[in-house]
Design a protein around this motif. Sequence first.
Motif, PDB file in Angstrom:
ATOM      1  N   GLY A   1     -11.184  -6.522   1.151  1.00 59.75           N
ATOM      2  CA  GLY A   1     -11.277  -5.264   1.875  1.00 59.75           C
ATOM      3  C   GLY A   1     -12.486  -5.023   2.762  1.00 59.75           C
ATOM      4  N   THR A   2     -13.457  -5.910   2.763  1.00 58.32           N
ATOM      5  CA  THR A   2     -14.606  -5.645   3.618  1.00 58.32           C
ATOM      6  C   THR A   2     -14.551  -6.543   4.858  1.00 58.32           C
ATOM      7  N   VAL A   3     -14.496  -5.912   6.038  1.00 60.28           N
ATOM      8  CA  VAL A   3     -14.522  -6.680   7.280  1.00 60.28           C
ATOM      9  C   VAL A   3     -15.959  -6.718   7.768  1.00 60.28           C
ATOM     10  N   TYR A   4     -16.572  -7.885   7.707  1.00 57.76           N
ATOM     11  CA  TYR A   4     -17.920  -8.033   8.248  1.00 57.76           C
ATOM     12  C   TYR A   4     -17.827  -8.384   9.721  1.00 57.76           C
ATOM     13  N   ARG A   5     -18.804  -7.903  10.494  1.00 55.75           N
ATOM     14  CA  ARG A   5     -18.856  -8.323  11.889  1.00 55.75           C
ATOM     15  C   ARG A   5     -19.304  -9.786  11.918  1.00 55.75           C
ATOM     16  N   PRO A   6     -18.492 -10.691  12.469  1.00 54.51           N
ATOM     17  CA  PRO A   6     -18.918 -12.091  12.509  1.00 54.51           C
ATOM     18  C   PRO A   6     -20.203 -12.186  13.322  1.00 54.51           C
TER      19      PRO A   6
ATOM     20  N   ASN B   1      -8.507   0.105   3.426  1.00 61.13           N
ATOM     21  CA  ASN B   1      -8.009   0.857   2.275  1.00 61.13           C
ATOM     22  C   ASN B   1      -6.957   0.002   1.585  1.00 61.13           C
ATOM     23  N   GLY B   2      -7.234  -0.360   0.393  1.00 64.81           N
ATOM     24  CA  GLY B   2      -6.238  -1.184  -0.283  1.00 64.81           C
ATOM     25  C   GLY B   2      -6.469  -1.154  -1.778  1.00 64.81           C
ATOM     26  N   LYS B   3      -5.392  -1.052  -2.509  1.00 67.33           N
ATOM     27  CA  LYS B   3      -5.506  -1.131  -3.958  1.00 67.33           C
ATOM     28  C   LYS B   3      -5.811  -2.581  -4.302  1.00 67.33           C
ATOM     29  N   PRO B   4      -6.659  -2.807  -5.307  1.00 64.97           N
ATOM     30  CA  PRO B   4      -6.959  -4.201  -5.678  1.00 64.97           C
ATOM     31  C   PRO B   4      -5.676  -4.957  -5.969  1.00 64.97           C
ATOM     32  N   GLY B   5      -4.685  -4.271  -6.538  1.00 65.54           N
ATOM     33  CA  GLY B   5      -3.415  -4.920  -6.871  1.00 65.54           C
ATOM     34  C   GLY B   5      -2.744  -5.488  -5.638  1.00 65.54           C
TER      35      GLY B   5
ATOM     36  N   GLU C   1       0.829  -1.190   0.000  1.00 70.42           N
ATOM     37  CA  GLU C   1       0.000   0.000   0.000  1.00 70.42           C
ATOM     38  C   GLU C   1       0.875   1.257   0.000  1.00 70.42           C
ATOM     39  N   ASP C   2       1.964   1.213   0.777  1.00 72.79           N
ATOM     40  CA  ASP C   2       2.843   2.368   0.853  1.00 72.79           C
ATOM     41  C   ASP C   2       3.862   2.408  -0.276  1.00 72.79           C
ATOM     42  N   GLY C   3       3.839   1.397  -1.148  1.00 74.81           N
ATOM     43  CA  GLY C   3       4.781   1.379  -2.255  1.00 74.81           C
ATOM     44  C   GLY C   3       6.206   1.041  -1.840  1.00 74.81           C
TER      45      GLY C   3
END
Lengths: 629, 366
Positions: free
Chosen positions: A466-471, A497-501, A334-336
């Motif tokens: 990227g989606t955190v669901y509440r278990p 926050n994350g690039k798909p890559g 993410e930070d390159g």
Amino acid sequence: MTEKRYVRGNEQLRKQVFRLTVAASVFFFLLLTRLWYLQVLESERLKELSESNRLRLVPVAASRGTLLDRNGAVLVSNAPSFSVAVIPQDVKDKEALIEALVRHLGLDRTELLERWEKGKGRAKYYPIVLAQGISRDQLEFIEENRLRLPGLEIEMKPVREYPGGLLAAHLLGYLGEISEKELAETGFREYNLGDYVGKSGIERNWEKYLHGADGGKQIEVDARGRYLRTLNETLPTPGNSIVLTIDRDIQQSAELAFGDKAGAAVVLEVASGEVLAFVSTPGFDPALFAGRMPPDKWSAYLDDKRRPLENKALKGQYPPGSTFKIITALAGLEDGLIDADTTVLCTGSHRVGTGTFRCWERRGHGQVNLKKALRESCDVYFYQLAERLGVDRIARAAREFGLGEPMGVGLENEKSGLIPTAAWKEKRFGKKWYRGETLPVGIGQGYVLTTPIQLAAMIAAVANEGTVYRPHLVKRIIDPDGKVLREFAPEVLKRVNGKPGSFRFVKEGLLAVVNEPRGTGGAARLYEVKVAGKTGTSQVVKLRDGRGAVPYQYRDHALFVAFAPYEKPEVAVAVVVEHGEHGATAAAPIAGRILRTYFEGKGVIKRQARQGDAGEDDDAESPEESQGD
Amino acid sequence: MIDRRLLTNFDWTLFGLTLLIAAIGVLNMYSATVSYKLIGTPYFLKQSYWILLGLFLVVLVCSIDYHLLEDISYWVYGVILLLLVLVMVVGKTSMGATRWLHLGFINIQPSEPMKIVIIMVFARFFNGYPALQGLSFRDLGHPLLLLGGPALLIMKQPDLGTAILVVLIACSMVLYVGVRWRTAVSVILTMIPLGYGVWHYYLREYQKNRLLNFIDPERDPLGSGYHIIQSKIAVGSGGFLGKGYLHGTQSHLRFLPEQHTDFAFSVFAEEWGFVGCLVMVVLYLFLILWGLHIAGRCNDRLGSLLAVGVTAMLFWHIIINMGMVIGLFPVVGVPLPFFSYGGTSMVTSMVGVGILLNISMRRFMF
């Protein structure tokens, strides 16, 4: 003085006093008239009521709501239980009665007397329960001899029945008699002493839906306690049923996969956060808690160093070990700081200042890129990356996945785990964060702690990018008429926050872990479905190099997180085997078996013919397991 | 200061009457609680301690001039009102009602002193408001404001019994001051459509049911009706002469609810029969009439108003409690003065008697 001004007012008041005297006397006269009516005119009838016809209020217990799995299979239900009771005021010959019970029902004399003694504080018409859960034969004997043994009563009440035995015991929870402390709380106003309430798990946290409302019968009985007629009756309202998100087959298969090892596993649906299995082993028998717990069982539970009573999926806090490298890698991408091709030379160790940090592979991995670093779990790669990221950046990445705080799954006392930052250390120990401390954090050691449920949510969020669901554990609540009372939708807890890559590179690495030669997760491989995952081995204590026989409680924890299918992820799983030593050999096979069961249920994998029934399945070895050391 | 004249005029009749009733109460307390499983000090002993504390308060209240009550009335009223608001905000909840204020070392229930305080403020208000022709509709505005705040706050807790008592005490004092016929009629005429409207348009079905159950407990034989039925059986089965001291079956078999507090009188009635009840009712009646007598012979308007207020407080406690025990009134938690177990009630009643004694012994000073 001022009062002189109101002398005329006073005269007026005096007149009023006379009126009030008359009025008060009239009221008192009314009281006397009523007393005359009750105590003289009606007294014969009321005397009769008090002497021979006693009104009694008999509670009729509501049956508790059942717990079902997501497909409607019964996890907890009710069965009638009969108990023998005596009504002290009606007993003619206590000795004969006890004698009969001892001789014909085979009950223990001292225990009977003990219970009798204990019940004595209450009113004499109130039944004392002497023995619970009696059999049909015993029931028949009592029915036949009731006239001969006045004062003997049979009480029927519904009790919990667990068709699955120990299955999911930590999740479902157990019942116990309501405590005096609970009775004093406002939430339990409708409850009486002797009522059963949920003490843990779903039973406790959904108590108000499950309990129902007790009914009551107002009955008239004669002086000898014999029932005459029912004057009034309020029918009990049964509790609501709860449909859990659990899949019984997956739950069962997961529990069996652990064998006698201690640990936890959580299986989640990637696209909703629904918990498909929630395992903490070893289990306990919830039925024992509702009755009189045999003392030897109780001490066996307490003495077992595998801690059967602890809900490890929710309250076990473990260093995530190498499974945490996923977080470190994502933060770096993410930070390159790295990309898929960035390489690092692993010589088997990495020096920072005066300290040397070793890779688990003493000989070193040579040139390592991200995919190889994940596949072979190279520590040096992540030491270097962690050093460049810094502890606070890693912590931020971990928190985006919901690590370091309770997930709010709706069970009691959920643990938060721990994600260290420089500020945290300052506050906790009053000491500065050292650069060298960041390196272990990068590979999930050091201060880092996570719970199995957090790890499952983390890998599920990696799977869905990227989606955190509440278990969540409850799918819906159904009232006694079969109407849906509440339905629970997926709830998004966080978005990463994350690039798909970034996710793609990491996932490719995770695929390699399971499916490529030299990958550490080969034991979780399935041939019909592509599995991606990450092993982890977390240190319990630092040991010297000499590898002798390590005592159980010092052995490393084994972890494995995985999702499948790789292309279109449906299911995620996290497995922790306490003191299982190696993620690759102890945890990965269990995850593989769980995933196999999931896809068998979907019809993707053909069901294997298993030897015998589930009960004898303990020793059945799936091909993956044979890789174990 | 207490001077010799005050001691000569001490009202031994009222004092003795109070002690006699309290003593019978202790005797009855022993019987009512003898079947309880005992933990710590027995109830009848604890009740005796409360009586001793009460007597100390009587002496204390006697020793100050009651005109002081007029001077401090609005201040005390303000403080108690503030405490009632505080209860609403940070009060301690037990058994579904929020009545107590937790002050670290002590728990206080501000609704209870309000019974006395409302007497003080109304006495002060009407002392300066002669209304020779009787009170008009408009004259009722201020008293209504003074009453409304505390009554609503207490109702909200909810403590229906105390709220009703505060309202009844206030109404009694207003009636004592005198109300014009036209006023009385118009008050009643506004109440009727108001009540009708609330019943038809405001209350939900379950609220109506609860109200009906309250008025007619027999509708709900498993709940509140059960208590009333048992109490009526206890009283009635006592018959003319009673079952004898310590021989009440209803109480000793625990059929009676709250038999040492709100239903203490039904234990007494079962064991002493109509004859015993007659004695008790006459004693209480004598107490009330003596209170009114004190009001009547007092030359000071303030004293007269205070005496009537305190007498009304005792009177309504007695009527509502006894009426409930014998099934004339719905069940509300109102104790029988000097008879039901409990320090709170004992303190309030004794302070009341102290005020009456105070007024009585200063009757020649004005």
